[in-house]
Design an enzyme around this catalytic site. Sequence first.
Site, PDB file in Angstrom:
ATOM      1  N   GLU A  91       0.814  -1.210   0.000  1.00  0.00           N
ATOM      2  CA  GLU A  91       0.000   0.000   0.000  1.00  0.00           C
ATOM      3  C   GLU A  91       0.852   1.268   0.000  1.00  0.00           C
ATOM      4  OE1 GLU A  91      -0.566  -2.693   1.816  1.00  0.00           O
ATOM      5  OE2 GLU A  91      -2.461  -3.370   0.959  1.00  0.00           O
ATOM      6  N   HIS A 161     -12.046  -6.370   7.625  1.00  0.00           N
ATOM      7  CA  HIS A 161     -12.740  -6.084   6.372  1.00  0.00           C
ATOM      8  C   HIS A 161     -13.955  -5.210   6.641  1.00  0.00           C
ATOM      9  CE1 HIS A 161     -10.423  -9.720   5.421  1.00  0.00           C
ATOM     10  NE2 HIS A 161     -10.402  -9.279   4.192  1.00  0.00           N
TER      11      HIS A 161
END
Lengths: 348, 465
Positions: A91, A161
């Site tokens: 990321e 999530h």
Amino acid sequence: MASVLRRSQTVLNSLCRRQFSASPDGNLTTHAGKSMNLYSAINQALHIALETDPRAYVFGEDVGFGGVFRCTTGLADRYGKDRVFNTPLCEQGIVGFGIGLAAMGNRAIAEIQFADYIYPAFDQIVNEAAKFRYRSGNQFNCGGLTIRAPYGAVGHGGHYHSQSPEAFFCHVPGIKVVIPRSPYQAKGLLLSCIRDENPVVFFEPKWLYRLAVEEVPEDDFMLPLSQADVIREGSDITLVGWGAQLSVMEQACIDAEKEGISCELIDLRTLLPWDKETVEASVRKTGRLLISHEAPVTGGFGAEISASIVERCFLRQGEQNINVLHVVRPFSSLHNPIHILLLCLCID
Amino acid sequence: MIRFARSSSRNLFHRVLNRKFQYCSDSSMAVQCGRRRKDQSSGFFWPTCRFESTEAARHVDQLYLHNHDDQELDFPGGSVPFTKEMRFMSESTEKRVPCYRVLHENGDAITPPNFNQLTKDVAIKMYKDMITLQIMDNIFYEAQRQGRISFYLTSSGEEAIAIASAAALLPDDVVLAQYREPGVLLWRGFTLQEFANQLFGNKGDYGKGRQMPIHYGSNHHNYFTISSPLGTQLPQAVGIAYSLKMDKKEACVVAYFGDGTTSEGDFHAALNFAAVLRAPVIFICRNNGWAISTSIEEQFRSDGVVVKGQGYGIRSIRIDGNDTLAVYSAVRKARSMAIRENMPVLIEALTYRVGHHSTSDDSSKYRTTDEIQYWKMERNPMDRFAKWISNNGWFSQEDELNHKTTVKRQLLEAIQNAEKTEKPPLSELFNDVYDNLPKNLQEQEEVLRQTRKRYPQDYPSDVPL
């Protein structure tokens, strides 16, 4: 992942038994377009962004084949693998790379697969993207950078999530934070973010990717940033929220109305810099404010809204009648039924 | 004394190679190795031979030359031969990766220069800029000590890397520096006045007085503004290089960083992205032995930085960073490969930070003065290049003296001007956070202005409204 989410949506559907459109009247909003869900609207916005600007790029983990949520479907085939491509799973690399690409006058549209995994890129976002223009005295900027990330609870995602990390980013001058509530909003706001001259973090409510359906014009349109949207007018209490939470709040408004409570519902849309004026005007009218977000209460963005509105509407007037309530939605996969409890809390 | 200093400094790098044994607690390995001796200067035990397993499994090519069977594993990325022997790849090569150099300490060229010979004009500009950089460092350092600027950081001992690499590039090449590379800006024509304006944070500073001293940046010179966090510029360099590639520009990106930065995640992200996305970027690591007080022995266990390149699929070279000609020729070659072949290149330049990390540091607390003196006196990059230039008859002592006098005068003038120039106005505190001033910042600016009216005595007198 996508298949798992599909299953969760079934669960949610059975719990909620309603369409999520977050539209003023609870029905599908008509925008004279094609009926589509949220991920398709995002996909259409990306198509338009790439079509209208040859310097636009889309990249991130798994975006090449269409992305785990299918938001980038068909882009690589149409615009080539040089403009739409997979990156290594890193990321900080994705955002750092995006800053460099944007600094050369490109539209860099980076995808972080889940907002829960955006933290390795925190340094690049906070210390680099946000300060790029400022520290150089406007000699350089990475305004063409847009970071897309699905956020929020889906019902079974557990800790990794489901997070709603928007508050971390709302503390950072130099970036904008935008969260859409519906397909129409998603398309118009995303195109605005991509074309905005500042780096933007765009959180997409993944709960609504397939669940929310509404009419979306197929043409190229943009919705204004830093402008809240009053999606339901009322006189007794102001409700403020953003993203998927508006679906919950919308239902609360409908239920409250049955009890004779008139609710004004505001979608903040842009959290940074946010539209205080619209919220202030509403609270002046109703005298009460309820803020609801999925993220934890402590240090959440609701605290910023609450503090600002208390200061503007109450302290300055010398009034004592403060009535501000924070409501949050947890993201434990075991506690999905609490969504329903929160509906009750909103109504209380 | 000199002998001791020499051996001590040698150990700085030799210890890296052998360091893995210092912590070796596996008795069987120690037995295999047999002979050990004590390194007098470091106080650590290190062996004079290598482990048997390492000996046997040194080179991948040798390792698998005879022992693979006829079948191959068809695997994504290419088929892989099978082998019946269980062998682990060694953690290191037997010998350290050698260091490319061109100039002997006495200024003679040892390697026949395999690059376009430097022209006299370029060579003289290189040397003059190195002198300028040195004088800048001396005078600005003193200015900090006198309290006229808040902070400074010198390039002492590393002049060759910045100047020679800059000389090997073209103006269209984009530079992302860390913070010890003002020499690149100097080479590109950033004036002494521009340096001084940044250090004093006045109205002439392109950064509008927002950053600490030494955070230079110049759009005009294709030199991105320095940011303090280490390594953040590296993945950005890859994005910029990708853009150059897509625009089919005859240019590359050059990203500088130190040995300490190679431990940052961004370094690894950048190398991997650059290799995978085939970005024309040259990564130049100034391995100067120290990251503030952290020695390279405490930084990594590998043979320095150069070996990390291959792990990412990047062509890499180790060079003598104090050899101006070696730096120049390696960067020229790297530039040509990066642009022609659309690929990244990693250069590890071995050098030494002769000065303290910054004006906030006292390096005598953690390293010996002998070590510093050795690098300052015997391995001085400027002395070596000066000898070469002088051997060529290109630059006399008189030329040097004249240049020094001129630069000193110009610098003192620049400092006086910078001190006299007013500071950026209050509005610059809020401008450029976004392209336009949003309402929340307008509001905050208004609050600040009202507060100043109520407490004028607490407002800095040198910041215009």
